[in-house]
Design a protein around this motif. Structure first.
Motif, short mmCIF file in Angstrom:
data_model
loop_
_atom_site.label_atom_id
_atom_site.label_comp_id
_atom_site.label_asym_id
_atom_site.label_seq_id
_atom_site.Cartn_x
_atom_site.Cartn_y
_atom_site.Cartn_z
N LYS A 797 -15.06 23.21 -0.33
CA LYS A 797 -16.50 23.25 -0.60
C LYS A 797 -17.22 24.05 0.47
N MET A 798 -16.82 23.86 1.74
CA MET A 798 -17.45 24.62 2.82
C MET A 798 -17.17 26.11 2.65
N ARG A 799 -15.97 26.46 2.27
CA ARG A 799 -15.60 27.87 2.18
C ARG A 799 -16.29 28.57 1.03
N TRP A 800 -16.39 27.89 -0.13
CA TRP A 800 -17.07 28.58 -1.23
C TRP A 800 -18.59 28.57 -1.03
N ASN A 801 -19.13 27.55 -0.36
CA ASN A 801 -20.56 27.56 -0.02
C ASN A 801 -20.86 28.69 0.97
N ALA A 802 -19.92 28.94 1.89
CA ALA A 802 -20.11 30.03 2.84
C ALA A 802 -20.15 31.38 2.12
N CYS A 803 -19.27 31.56 1.16
CA CYS A 803 -19.28 32.79 0.37
C CYS A 803 -20.58 32.93 -0.42
N TYR A 804 -21.05 31.80 -0.96
CA TYR A 804 -22.32 31.83 -1.70
C TYR A 804 -23.47 32.22 -0.77
N ALA A 805 -23.45 31.65 0.46
CA ALA A 805 -24.51 31.99 1.43
C ALA A 805 -24.45 33.46 1.80
N ILE A 806 -23.26 34.00 1.97
CA ILE A 806 -23.11 35.43 2.29
C ILE A 806 -23.67 36.28 1.15
N LEU A 850 -19.69 40.28 -2.73
CA LEU A 850 -19.61 41.74 -2.65
C LEU A 850 -20.54 42.41 -3.66
N CYS A 851 -20.72 41.74 -4.81
CA CYS A 851 -21.63 42.29 -5.83
C CYS A 851 -23.10 42.23 -5.39
N SER A 852 -23.38 41.46 -4.33
CA SER A 852 -24.76 41.37 -3.84
C SER A 852 -25.16 42.58 -3.02
N ILE A 853 -24.20 43.41 -2.65
CA ILE A 853 -24.50 44.66 -1.92
C ILE A 853 -24.91 45.68 -2.98
N HIS A 891 -12.77 32.34 -14.80
CA HIS A 891 -13.99 32.69 -14.07
C HIS A 891 -13.70 33.73 -12.99
N LEU A 892 -12.57 33.59 -12.30
CA LEU A 892 -12.20 34.56 -11.27
C LEU A 892 -12.02 35.95 -11.88
N ILE A 893 -11.30 36.02 -12.98
CA ILE A 893 -11.07 37.33 -13.62
C ILE A 893 -12.38 37.95 -14.08
N GLN A 894 -13.26 37.13 -14.66
CA GLN A 894 -14.57 37.64 -15.08
C GLN A 894 -15.35 38.19 -13.89
N GLN A 895 -15.30 37.47 -12.77
CA GLN A 895 -16.06 37.89 -11.59
C GLN A 895 -15.50 39.19 -11.02
N LEU A 896 -14.18 39.31 -11.03
CA LEU A 896 -13.55 40.55 -10.56
C LEU A 896 -13.93 41.73 -11.46
N CYS A 897 -13.97 41.50 -12.76
CA CYS A 897 -14.38 42.57 -13.70
C CYS A 897 -15.85 42.93 -13.49
N CYS A 898 -16.68 41.95 -13.24
CA CYS A 898 -18.10 42.22 -12.94
C CYS A 898 -18.22 43.09 -11.70
N ALA A 899 -17.39 42.79 -10.68
CA ALA A 899 -17.44 43.57 -9.45
C ALA A 899 -16.99 45.01 -9.70
N VAL A 900 -15.98 45.19 -10.54
CA VAL A 900 -15.54 46.54 -10.90
C VAL A 900 -16.69 47.30 -11.56
N CYS A 901 -17.39 46.62 -12.47
CA CYS A 901 -18.54 47.25 -13.14
C CYS A 901 -19.64 47.59 -12.13
N HIS A 902 -19.88 46.67 -11.18
CA HIS A 902 -20.93 46.90 -10.19
C HIS A 902 -20.59 48.11 -9.31
N LEU A 903 -19.37 48.17 -8.82
CA LEU A 903 -18.99 49.32 -7.98
C LEU A 903 -19.04 50.62 -8.77
N THR A 904 -18.72 50.56 -10.05
CA THR A 904 -18.79 51.77 -10.89
C THR A 904 -20.23 52.19 -11.09
N SER A 905 -21.13 51.22 -11.19
CA SER A 905 -22.55 51.56 -11.43
C SER A 905 -23.20 52.24 -10.23
#
Length: 978
Positions: A797-806, A850-853, A891-905
């Protein structure tokens, strides 16, 4: 005075004899006899006595066994009367030398003296224990000529047991092996002594368990073997010469934290009480009647005479000898059960899972066949200890039809079914009350850990019918035991039809039932002037019904409410448990819109009635009252008059300063809930709550700091959502960030709760603030805190909350505009997480961060590294180190695909050539993943695909090299929506 004078004269005579050139053994013997026969010593003789003791140890030859024995007796009397406080080294050396050289006639006196020394001189033993231990682990009983070897052995074991508290931990394994060796090589010519020696060894190992546990890791198999041997010793005449080896079973041990299809039931008060495991004491005054046992259940079975081998066992007093034997063996069985309970305490149940089949099987036999109440109760206590910590293990039980192969799940199923059958059978026989009470307690534990939805039908119903026999028992303790069993039935999850039938209809067939019998039964008990414990048990059932079977109480709100109000004014436990039931009721009502009017009316009655006094006057009840306020809801709170709202908040503020930890924690939790009410933005409330939360982040209690960190996150959320309001500008973001970082070195749970606040505060930081060097340093400290928390610790929980905060603070453009040395390390950290972390939820949140950048320039030279990491992450998303991660895989695969789309955009023309190299041999698998994403992604994510496709089309309209155009032409097909 005359006696004291005579003693003084004898001491002087002894000292003179001991200091003479030639020792006169006869005279010394006579003086020692005189001293030992009438040992009355005045404190004025202490110095003389100590000199006499030292002189005895220096002068008495270790080979003169008679004088050694008499001297040992004398020294024992001196030590036992607290007349010796010098260094015992000289005594210990003399004991060791004597045990090595004298005849066995002196062994008993020397061992008795050693026993006394270990009890009264532990602090002075630091340099002498080694020599003494080396002597004591020798088998002194083998030297017996005059004394009984069994008596020497018993005293040697007891002396070693007392010495064990002094030994360094490194020697515990040697000592344990000596105990085991004694039992494995113990002769059985005299069954009474054999049983006493077994009991002493069990007690000695029990004590050793409390001192350390490392030795158990090496000897666990042998210890379990002797426990199983001990629990059957003399049971219905059964006796085997030596313990048989036990072999571990290959079992599927569930990982820590496995929920096993259960729902968390918030009955914390009850759980704390239930999970206590106690060893059962043995009364030395207990008399065993051979003809009719103490419980008057059935006649005691005589032992087979073939087991009686010594001459004394077939003497004229055979009946008394058999009584001695049966008592000694019963005590040994009792000690074996207590040793098992102690091992469960120190090692936990998981260490014993491989032995559960044979242990529970043997214990089941003991519950059936044991005639005497003490060991019978101890056997049930052992079963209880094994059950209450093994829910995740026993949840693997699965009933299936017998085939050629018996699965381990089926073995567990048969084991659990056997326990049900045994307990039900014993309950039906209506045993003595001393048996019924612990039996009901253990039955409730069995119900709580049984996965009824996976086992054969009617298992619960049949057990319930036997428990129901005691439903109207006059003894309140028995009544409480029955109610505890019913309470466990109520909170079982997942809910089964059989369970519903039991709760609603009881032993009826359901055709003529009027309402819920269990609810009516509890109301009837509360209506009577029942004992406090009975009322508590009723409230536990009612609380469980509120939580797990809310639909069954909706027609009885009025009655339930009346009894709650009645016991909220009661003293002690009933008030606390009534308040807890009220909390469960309010938490359920908060989720049911159809009961909103009733909830408002109930709160009005509470606030005008006993609720205020509840939060003011009782320590434990005040915490529950605060928990109730957490469930008041914004609609009800906003409908209250302003003075009532102020009263509630004032009461909560007062509880935040309570001396009781749980009250402070519950009050802070309630304030955190109030901060989520959109209407509560009163300036004074926000400021006062802020000050309390900052103070609470430094509270001495982990529990309070954890609650304060969560509430602090809600405070920051409120400020973020109300940035347009004037009072928000008066609160310094930097001061709040400093306060949040107070917990940077705290435990994982506190950090897990504060990270949300840290992320939002970094999002609020602006360029003006970042021009301040102190603020820059604080920001970097906060960023590093988030990055460290995302990569370290066992609490996911701490680790995924940290990623969310980042992901939150990376949306702040201002952070990229000042020297950001942290950004490179942060991007590398996120890439490492999304590829290698075993927890898929952490990986998905790292990917989302990473998609937040939002801009290509922010990635800098790490843009292509992120691309490579995303593709690696997609490739290994199917590799699950833990099957529990399966539910997060999509959910992980969806998020990775979203990131691919974001970097492509945000892809630029200068990136095309390097991306072409990265994509070599990877376009086809990526296209398959993107097609899968298109088919399963929710509509709101389809926009990312469109943005990616549009950017590629824009790039294709620019001047490109041939290989670039070829790559983009193929690449755009990945994002074409089919």
């Amino acid at each position: 005075m005359e006696v004291s004078s005579n003693i003084k004269s004898s001491i002087e005579q002894l000292n003179a004899l001991l200091h003479s050139k030639e020792l006169d053994a006869n005279e010394i013997n006579q003086v020692l006899d005189k001293l030992n026969s009438d040992f009355f010593i005045s404190n004025t003789l202490k110095d003389e006595l100590q000199k006499s003791v030292n002189s005895c140890c220096r002068s008495i030859s270790s080979q003169n066994s008679l004088l050694v024995a008499k001297s040992s007796n004398f020294i024992f009397n001196v030590i036992a009367n607290n007349m010796y406080d010098s260094d015992p080294s000289i005594i210990v050396r003399w004991i060791c030398d004597s045990l090595d050289n004298c005849a066995d006639i002196a062994y008993m006196d020397l061992l008795q003296l050693t026993d006394a020394l270990t009890k009264v001189s532990r602090s002075n033993f630091s340099k002498d224990w080694s020599q003494l231990f080396s002597i004591l682990i020798k088998k002194l009983e083998l030297n017996a000529n005059v004394s009984s070897p069994n008596v020497i052995k018993l005293n040697r074991i007891n002396t070693l047991k007392n010495l064990s508290g002094i030994l360094p931990e490194d020697y515990h394994l040697t000592l344990a092996k000596e105990y085991l060796d004694i039992l494995y090589t113990q002769g059985t010519n005299d069954l009474v002594y054999h049983s006493q020696i077994c009991m002493s060894i069990f007690e000695a190992l029990d004590l050793l368990c409390t001192l350390s546990t490392n030795w158990l890791n090496t000897t666990l198999n042998e210890v379990i073997s002797i426990i199983l041997y001990g629990i059957e010793l003399g049971l219905n005449g059964k006796h085997t010469p030596i313990p048989k080896s036990v072999y571990r079973s290959v079992v599927a041990v569930p990982p820590p934290g496995n929920n096993v299809e259960t729902t968390k039931i918030n009955l914390k008060i009850k759980r704390k009480q239930k999970n206590k495991v106690k060893q059962v004491g043995w009364s030395e005054q207990q008399v065993i009647n051979v003809e009719n046992d103490e419980d008057n259940c059935s006649n005691y079975e005589y032992f087979n005479t073939s087991l009686v081998t010594s001459e004394s066992d077939v003497s004229d007093n055979e009946g008394n000898q058999l009584a001695r034997l049966s008592k000694a063996q019963a005590k040994a069985r009792h000690s074996a059960f207590n040793l098992l309970i102690q091992i469960v305490k120190v090692l936990g149940c998981k260490a014993l899972y491989e032995y559960y089949g044979i242990i529970l099987g043997k214990l089941t036999v003991c519950v059936k066949k044991e005639k005497l109440s003490k060991p019978k109760i101890a056997s049930m206590a052992a079963i209880n200890a094994l059950l209450i910590g093994a829910k995740t293990f026993l949840a693997q039980a699965q009933h299936s039809e017998k085939g050629t192969f018996t699965a381990f799940s089926e073995v567990l199923s048969e084991l659990i079914s056997g326990l049900h059958s045994t307990f039900g059978g014993v309950l039906v026989t209506m045993p003595h009350m001393s048996i019924v009470i612990p039996l009901l307690h253990t039955t409730s534990s069995l119900i709580s850990v049984t996965p009824y939805h996976r086992l054969k039908p009617e298992l619960l119903s049949n057990l319930f019918k036997t428990v129901y026999l005691y439903i109207n028992h006059k003894d309140p303790t028995v009544c409480v035991g029955v109610l505890h069993c019913l309470s466990e039935i109520v909170i079982l999850t997942p809910v089964t039809n059989e369970q519903k039938e039991v709760i609603k209809y009881g032993i009826n067939d359901g055709t003529n039932a009027d309402g819920t019998w269990l609810l009516s039964h509890c109301f009837n008990l509360l209506k009577e002037q029942t004992s406090s414990d009975v009322r508590v048990a009723c409230w536990q059932i009612l609380g469980g019904l509120c939580q797990c079977h809310f639909e069954l109480i909706t027609n009885s709100f009025s009655t339930l409410e009346n009894y709650i109000f009645q016991d909220l004014n009661a003293p002690n436990k009933p008030m606390i448990y009534a308040a807890k039931t009220l909390e469960h009721l309010l938490s359920k009502l908060l989720l049911q819109d159809e009961f909103e009017n009733y909830r408002k009316d109930l709160w009005m009655k509470l606030l005008q009635g006993p609720f205020v006094s509840l939060i003011e006057n009782s320590r434990r009840a005040a915490a529950i009252a605060c928990d109730c306020l957490s469930n008041i809801g914004p609609q009800v709170f906003n409908s209250l008059k302003e003075e009532t709202q102020i009263l509630i908040i004032t009461l909560l503020y007062g509880c935040c300063y309570s001396e009781v930890v749980v009250v402070r924690g519950s009050a802070i939790n309630a304030l955190g809930v109030f901060l989520m009410y959109s209407q509560i933005t009163h300036e004074q409330f926000v400021h006062d709550t802020k000050d309390i939360l900052i103070k609470s982040l430094s509270d001495e209690s982990d529990y309070v700091r954890t609650k304060a960190a969560w509430a602090f996150g809600n405070l920051v959320d409120l400020l973020f959502e109300n940035q347009d309001k004037e009072f928000v500008h008066e609160i310094s973001v930097i001061k709040l960030l400093e306060a949040a970082l107070l917990v940077i070195n705290d435990n994982y749970r506190v950090k897990a709760n504060i990270l949300r606040a840290v992320g939002n505060l970094l999002l609020l930081v602006n360029e003006e603030q970042l021009n301040n060097p102190d603020c820059k340093e604080l920001v970097e400290k906060a960023v590093n805190f988030c990055m460290f928390s995302s990569n370290n610790g066992s609490l996911m929980k701490m680790r995924w909350n940290a990623c969310y905060a980042i992901g939150t603070f990376l949306q702040n453009d201002a952070l990229y505009k000042f020297s950001n040395k942290w950004l490179a390390a942060l991007i590398n950290s996120l890439c490492n997480l999304l590829v290698k972390c075993n927890n898929f939820k952490v990986r998905a949140n790292a990917c989302a961060a990473l998609c937040s950048i939002k801009k290509r320039e922010y990635f800098g030279v790490y843009y292509h590294h992120v691309w490579s990491s995303l593709l690696d992450g997609l490739e290994n998303a199917a590799n699950m180190p833990d099957f529990k991660e399966f539910k997060h895989q999509d959910h992980l695969i969806q998020q990775l695909c979203c990131a691919v789309c974001h970097l492509t955009s945000i892809l630029e023309i200068g990136d095309v050539s390097e991306l072409n190299d990265i994509m070599c041999y990877r376009l086809e698998p990526l296209q398959q993943r993107m097609l899968q994403f298109q088919n399963s992604a929710p509509p709101e994510k389809s926009g990312t695909i469109v943005n990616a496709l549009n950017n590629v089309k824009v790039l294709l309209k620019m001047e490109l090299e041939v290989h670039q155009r070829q790559f983009l032409t193929i690449f755009q097909n990945i994002f074409v929506i089919v």
